[in-house]
Design an enzyme around this catalytic site. Structure first.
Site, PDB file in Angstrom:
ATOM      1  N   HIS A 163      53.512  45.240 -38.019  1.00  0.00           N
ATOM      2  CA  HIS A 163      53.298  45.821 -36.598  1.00  0.00           C
ATOM      3  C   HIS A 163      52.773  44.808 -35.508  1.00  0.00           C
ATOM      4  CE1 HIS A 163      53.548  49.948 -38.122  1.00  0.00           C
ATOM      5  NE2 HIS A 163      53.370  49.232 -39.288  1.00  0.00           N
ATOM      6  N   ASP A 370      51.194  41.329 -27.731  1.00  0.00           N
ATOM      7  CA  ASP A 370      51.056  42.641 -28.455  1.00  0.00           C
ATOM      8  C   ASP A 370      52.777  42.894 -29.285  1.00  0.00           C
ATOM      9  OD1 ASP A 370      50.102  44.894 -29.377  1.00  0.00           O
ATOM     10  OD2 ASP A 370      49.568  45.555 -27.535  1.00  0.00           O
TER      11      ASP A 370
END
Length: 463
Positions: A163, A370
């Site tokens: 992720h 991110d």
């Protein structure tokens, strides 16, 4: 033998948190966070099992059924929590995978705890998975599990999804046990990443093991392992239903009045993490107020900072710096009853977050690095009337999917300032067209599509 399942998710945390009321009664409530939001509908739809840590230390609760899922808690001792989770996972791997925004630390006793806990997760998955089942392992805390599980259960179809970003080769090579991590991931049949660059970095590293990748595949011990990007998304239907809820819409109006009155609201919603760019954001906002380009009479910044890893020194120091800067801004530019920055250091439930999304004129998503950032997609999904504006860091996975956002390099404070002003001053008609196009993409690429595409590529058996 306990009941076995055709579909098993293995993640560091269960999708629920235990709560104890004033009478000592225990119950479970949905955990916050993007991973839970993305995965829970998938597990529930398949009536599968979810293996994860339940929080706390000592003995784990007994496995239990909840919301159409079988939840299997994993125990952690206090030392394992310190070494596996706060140490190896969050003080070594996390900063290294986020471009070493903070310097990673390397300790051998952390690595041993990481290996031991990964083995525990693998053994639980081997016990719960039915013959030929699909096991989907998630994220950076469990990178050794695929190979461990394959050794225990070679009959399984094993997928792994990361992720967070996967780092460039030069950074990954700093890991003292990089070979074990690579071999751990190569135990999967399919290794998924948020962006194509992550898959490319991973495949380049397999050369270090004497392997020769071709395209998105590499042969390992006679097996073909595929590495590919699968950009994660959100449950759009849930977001739209919540956005239409009269109670939430009324709460949004109330928040607008409480937080700003007639003022326009900029909103940031982040875990309190050094990768999220909160300090850069505050600096840009303070300079705009100091220069008179923004006025406290007209605009307010709402910053939700969800508590995170506060036993780790870097996070405690970040909190101190952020709170000091908020105090400075409010002291210099605030008026009685009118604060320039509303700083909210707490977790919020889905309903309150939706109300904040609806109240905000501008969503500010400016991480330094991110993997995806689902907050950006949630904001877009919630704006069913195509209003609002999104300021989005170039260093998020979401930026590649949402080019209509006001893109920004968060390291560039002057660029941040220009993006804030542009988002506030762009005519409503243009903002509406930008949001409409972003919503089209997010609605067409929801979490269900993400899961289907990953599981189809993995070769999930029917029904």
């Amino acid at each position: 033998m306990s009941e076995q399942y055709r579909f098993v998710v293995v993640a560091n945390r269960l999708p629920v948190d235990e709560i104890v009321d004033d009478d000592g009664k225990r119950a479970w409530t949905r955990s916050p966070g993007g991973l839970v939001s993305a995965l829970q509908p998938t597990v529930r739809a398949r009536r599968g099992a979810w293996i994860g840590w339940a929080g706390g230390t000592g003995e784990a609760p007994e496995p239990f059924a909840l919301d159409g899922m079988w939840l299997h808690p994993i125990a952690l001792t206090q030392q394992e929590l310190d070494h596996y989770y706060e140490g190896e996972s969050n003080a070594t791997i996390w900063p290294l995978y986020h471009d070493a925004v903070e310097t990673p630390a390397f300790h051998r006793h952390w690595r041993e705890a990481y290996r031991r806990v990964n083995q525990r997760f693998a053994e639980a998955a081997a016990e719960l998975a039915a013959p030929g089942a699909v096991v989907w392992v998630h994220d950076y805390q469990l990178q050794l599990v695929p190979a461990m599980l394959r050794e225990l259960r070679p009959d399984l179809r094993i997928g792994f999804f990361l992720h967070i970003p996967f780092p460039p080769v030069e950074l990954f090579m700093q890991l003292p046990w990089r070979t074990q991590i690579l071999k751990g991931l190569l135990g999967a049949d399919l290794v998924g990443f948020q962006r194509p660059g992550g898959a490319e970095n991973f495949l380049r590293l397999t050369h270090n093991l004497g392997l020769e990748p071709e395209g998105d595949r590499v042969v390992v011990d006679g097996r073909t392992v595929t590495a590919r990007a699968f950009p994660i998304s959100i449950d759009v239907d849930e977001m739209e239903k919540l956005a239409a809820d009269p109670h939430i819409r009324q709460r949004a109006k109330q928040l607008s009045e409480e937080l700003g009155g007639h003022r326009r609201l900029l909103l940031g919603v982040d875990r309190l993490d050094y990768t999220k760019g909160i300090e850069h954001r505050l600096k840009a906002y303070r300079e705009l107020l100091a220069e008179g380009r923004l006025s406290n009479q007209d605009v307010a910044l709402v910053q939700v900072a969800t508590p995170s890893r506060l036993r780790v020194a870097q996070y405690r120091q970040l909190r101190e710096r952020v709170e000091r800067e908020v105090g400075r801004i409010n002291g210099e530019f605030g008026e009685v009853g009118l604060a320039p920055v509303h700083y909210l250091f707490r977790s919020y439930d889905r309903e309150e977050l939706l109300a904040l999304y609806l109240a905000a004129d501008v969503m500010v998503v400016t991480p330094l690095r991110d993997g995806m950032n689902l907050v950006a997609k949630e904001y877009v999904a919630a704006r069913t009337d195509n209003s609002g504006a999104l300021v989005l860091s170039e260093f998020t996975g979401a930026a590649a999917e949402l080019p209509e956002a006001f893109g920004v390099n968060p390291h560039d404070v002057d660029g941040l300032k220009e993006a804030f002003v542009a988002a506030l001053e762009t005519p409503a008609e243009e903002l509406g067209e930008r949001m409409r196009r972003m919503r089209e993409h997010v609605c067409a690429h929801d979490v269900g599509r993400w899961a289907r595409e990953f599981l189809d590529a993995l070769g999930e058996p029917p029904g």
